[in-house]
Design a protein around this motif. Structure first.
Motif, short mmCIF file in Angstrom:
data_model
loop_
_atom_site.label_atom_id
_atom_site.label_comp_id
_atom_site.label_asym_id
_atom_site.label_seq_id
_atom_site.Cartn_x
_atom_site.Cartn_y
_atom_site.Cartn_z
N UNK A 547 0.88 -1.17 0.03
CA UNK A 547 0.01 -0.06 -0.17
C UNK A 547 0.95 1.37 -0.03
N UNK A 548 0.46 2.26 -0.53
CA UNK A 548 0.83 3.76 -0.69
C UNK A 548 -0.07 4.72 0.00
N UNK A 549 0.71 5.53 1.06
CA UNK A 549 -0.19 6.42 1.59
C UNK A 549 0.06 7.69 0.82
N UNK A 550 -1.32 7.96 -0.09
CA UNK A 550 -1.03 9.12 -1.00
C UNK A 550 -2.53 9.71 -1.31
N UNK A 551 -2.83 10.51 -0.21
CA UNK A 551 -4.43 11.15 -0.17
C UNK A 551 -4.40 12.10 -1.66
N UNK A 552 -3.50 12.50 -2.14
CA UNK A 552 -3.62 13.50 -3.43
C UNK A 552 -3.11 12.52 -4.41
N UNK A 553 -2.96 11.27 -4.44
CA UNK A 553 -2.51 10.43 -5.54
C UNK A 553 -0.95 10.14 -5.55
N UNK A 554 -0.65 8.92 -5.94
CA UNK A 554 0.62 8.28 -5.83
C UNK A 554 1.75 9.16 -6.52
N UNK A 555 1.62 10.04 -7.61
CA UNK A 555 2.69 10.75 -8.08
C UNK A 555 3.12 11.78 -7.10
N UNK A 556 2.38 12.08 -6.08
CA UNK A 556 2.77 13.19 -4.96
C UNK A 556 3.82 12.63 -3.89
N UNK A 557 3.78 11.29 -3.95
CA UNK A 557 4.77 10.91 -3.17
C UNK A 557 6.01 10.08 -3.87
N UNK A 558 6.17 10.46 -4.98
CA UNK A 558 7.23 9.85 -5.76
C UNK A 558 8.23 10.96 -6.02
N UNK A 559 9.46 10.65 -5.82
CA UNK A 559 10.44 11.50 -6.19
C UNK A 559 11.67 11.11 -7.08
N UNK A 560 11.84 11.76 -8.21
CA UNK A 560 12.76 11.30 -9.02
C UNK A 560 14.11 10.98 -8.56
N UNK A 561 14.65 9.85 -9.14
CA UNK A 561 16.01 9.13 -8.62
C UNK A 561 17.05 9.24 -9.79
N UNK A 562 18.05 10.05 -9.47
CA UNK A 562 18.91 10.06 -10.91
C UNK A 562 20.42 9.76 -10.27
N UNK A 563 21.37 9.33 -11.29
CA UNK A 563 22.78 9.18 -10.90
C UNK A 563 23.46 9.31 -12.17
N UNK A 564 24.72 10.06 -12.12
CA UNK A 564 25.52 10.20 -13.05
C UNK A 564 26.18 8.55 -13.09
N UNK A 565 26.24 8.19 -14.79
CA UNK A 565 26.89 6.88 -15.09
C UNK A 565 27.58 7.19 -16.38
N UNK A 566 28.38 6.28 -16.85
CA UNK A 566 28.85 6.33 -18.22
C UNK A 566 28.36 5.37 -19.05
N UNK A 567 27.07 4.94 -19.12
CA UNK A 567 26.49 4.24 -20.01
C UNK A 567 25.83 4.91 -21.02
N UNK A 568 25.01 4.51 -21.89
CA UNK A 568 24.36 5.07 -23.05
C UNK A 568 23.61 6.40 -22.66
#
Length: 605
Positions: A547-568
């Protein structure tokens, strides 16, 4: 009418789709001819060396699973292989695959001659006699359809003339058998043995050759009961076998394409309405449970470990391709896009190219992968064909006006002819390249996106370049030609395209399609939601639905995860992590999930 682009005139450029296609080619080449032909050899009485005694099938040099000599569906995979190899030969001028394919065709010709000059199947002819009785036999017409289509493709794409000769002789066998059936006690035997695909191949052969025998066979296979049910407005699909019904739509499409009879277009559109519009699909674009159509708007009730059989994904994409070419409506291209990402890619192992038969939707699921030589499910065959389709799906060209459609946003290069003029279009994700490393350019709001595409258009003539505006777009798209903004609303048509008509010389077009993270629910399961970024399903790496606690919708509790790599890609794409939850969950594209447990539909708290 809208035309596909001739194979060889579109090539993939470096990126995700090229990587997956290359995996597929490597696999096609890895299979030995003697094993691909094994069941055809045995039926023709050709001695297979060193197999007088088999002590351990696991270590014996033989294809097993559905290709085992004890399986009634044996031999189907060779037809798929011929189709896939033929398309790659035409697309890439692949000499290695061409030599391999030509040798296989020579051996099939040898088998046909040893069988008396007509029959060339991988099992006894008596399998067809069983269709005239109540005795069970597993789909002999299905297997023969794969072989026939593979031989057609070997002729059309790979230029192999002997393939057409083999088909000509085999058609004589079918004329004789259908004569016998129609005069016997069980004329319906023609419509048994999972024969739905036969109508399309006979119609195509008649179109190619003009021979009366193929017209006769087309007529004999052209009256399945599903056509009548669709014309009467009924639902002949619910709880019926999906892959035994979808090829009927291919047959109707081919008949419309070759005859122009609008009756068959009507049947095709009614099939789509029944299968897609009125039924509801999963967030992935796929449908079904255990190979069967679920009742309309009850997909949630059937969520389990056997959803979205891959054959249905592949075959429905082919239906959508036909319908776009007949109607010009981008809705069908949106459908193709969703199924490419969440079917073609998601059901192919990103490391070795192997398929998964089903795509489970149950919480905490895990994909089950096939092996290179020991399974050979039906989906194994459609998977190797699917990975050859990407170039074909990138662009289309209008038959009656100077117009090119950009249908899928896949890095590629296309070559076209407008009148007497040559045109080229190069499509890439908007990046800078330094050696082998790709770096995103920043767009004006400093975000990096897979949906910023750069097009280099070269030519010296006037035509309309039509860009698909996807239904998932979040906000106003941005389009520039040589740095000058295009009025997007003013140039969009009701079919879903932004149209730019001008004299093209050497131009740069930048297209930005803003995507958002959204929820997707099913009508009978509103308490749960899947997460999507544009057309891409994001799966939570998890062994259960916590379950995901998200009264205003699941997108509101998601944070983009990024990392620098040397792939494509220099930044990890489409990865998110939950915030403010009891358990942190990482969401990644479903096509990236390989051996991890994952959950697609999440309970909203």
């Amino acid at each position: 009418m809208i035309n596909t682009i001739e194979a060889g005139n579109v090539n993939l450029l470096p990126g995700l789709f090229t990587e997956r296609s290359n995996l597929n080619r490597k696999y096609l080449l890895s299979l030995e001819n003697i094993n691909l032909l094994q069941n055809y050899y045995w039926e023709a009485g050709i001695i297979y060396p060193d197999l007088t005694i088999i002590t351990n099938p696991e270590t014996t040099n033989i294809h097993w699973g559905w290709e085992a000599p004890i399986c009634q569906l044996r031999g189907h995979f060779l037809g798929h292989w011929l189709s896939a190899a033929s398309v790659l030969i035409a697309t890439n001028d692949d000499a290695e695959l061409k030599a391999k394919l030509d040798n296989i065709i020579e051996e099939l010709d040898r088998c046909q001659k040893l069988n008396g000059g007509k029959w060339v199947g991988p099992f006894p002819e008596k399998y067809f006699s069983k269709l005239e009785t109540e005795e069970y036999i597993w789909s002999p017409q299905y297997t023969m359809h794969k072989l026939i289509l593979g031989l057609i493709h070997a002729n059309v794409y790979a230029g192999n003339r002997k393939a057409l000769s083999i088909l000509n002789n085999l058609a004589d066998w079918y004329i004789k058998w259908t004569d016998k059936v129609l005069k016997g006690d069980c004329p319906d035997a023609i419509y048994k043995g999972e024969q739905a695909g036969m109508l399309e191949v006979w119609a195509q052969l008649y179109s190619m050759t003009g021979k009366a025998k193929y017209q006769t066979l087309t007529e004999r296979y052209s009256n399945p009961s599903i056509f009548e049910a669709l014309m009467e407005g009924n639902d002949p699909l619910t709880n019926s076998h999906q892959n035994a019904s979808i090829p009927y739509a291919h047959g109707a499409a081919k008949l419309y394409e070759t005859t122009g009879d609008k009756k068959y277009l009507d049947i095709l559109e009614r099939f789509w309405k029944c299968a897609v519009t009125d039924r509801e699909s999963y967030c992935t674009g796929g449908q079904g449970a255990g190979e069967f159509w679920t009742p309309p708007h009850q997909a949630g009730s059937f969520i389990g470990e056997r959803n979205q059989e891959f054959c249905t994904v592949y075959n429905m994409v082919r239906v959508a391709d036909y319908l776009f070419r007949f109607t010009g409506n981008a809705t069908y291209l949106d459908y193709i896009e969703k199924n490419i990402y969440n079917g073609f890619l998601a059901q192919q192992n990103k490391f070795n190219g192997m398929p998964t038969y089903f795509l489970p939707m149950k919480a905490g699921s895990k994909k089950t992968w096939g092996s290179p030589t020991k399974d050979f499910w039906c989906c194994h065959g459609t998977m190797i064909q699917a990975q050859t389709l990407y170039p074909q799906l990138c662009y289309y060209q209008a038959a009656e006006e100077p117009r090119i459609f950009v249908s899928q946003y896949i890095p590629s290069e296309g070559k076209f002819t407008i009148g007497e003029n040559k045109v080229s279009i190069t499509q890439t994700v908007n990046m800078k390249f330094y050696n082998a490393t790709a770096l995103f350019d920043d767009n004006k709001d400093s975000q990096n996106s897979r949906w910023i595409m750069r097009f280099q258009v070269k030519g010296d003539c006037e035509f309309t370049l039509s860009f698909r505006i996807p239904s998932w777009i979040a906000g106003k798209p941005s389009v520039t030609v040589n740095g000058v903004d295009i009025d997007v609303p003013g140039n969009c048509d009701k079919c879903g395209f932004l149209n730019i008509k001008k004299t093209w010389k050497d131009e740069e077009v930048i297209v930005y399609l803003p995507a958002a993270v959204t929820e997707a629910s099913l009508s009978d399961m509103p308490e749960k939601a899947a997460v999507m970024e544009g057309p891409i399903v994001l799966a939570g790496i998890s062994d259960n639905d916590y379950g995901i606690k998200a009264p205003t919708g699941i997108p509101s509790v998601l944070r983009k995860a990024q990392e620098h790599t040397y792939s494509t890609f220099s930044w990890q794409q489409s990865t998110y992590r939950t915030i403010s939850q009891d358990r942190e969950t990482t969401f990644v594209p479903l096509y990236e999930v390989t051996d991890e447990n994952y959950t697609v539909y999440w309970t909203k708290k």
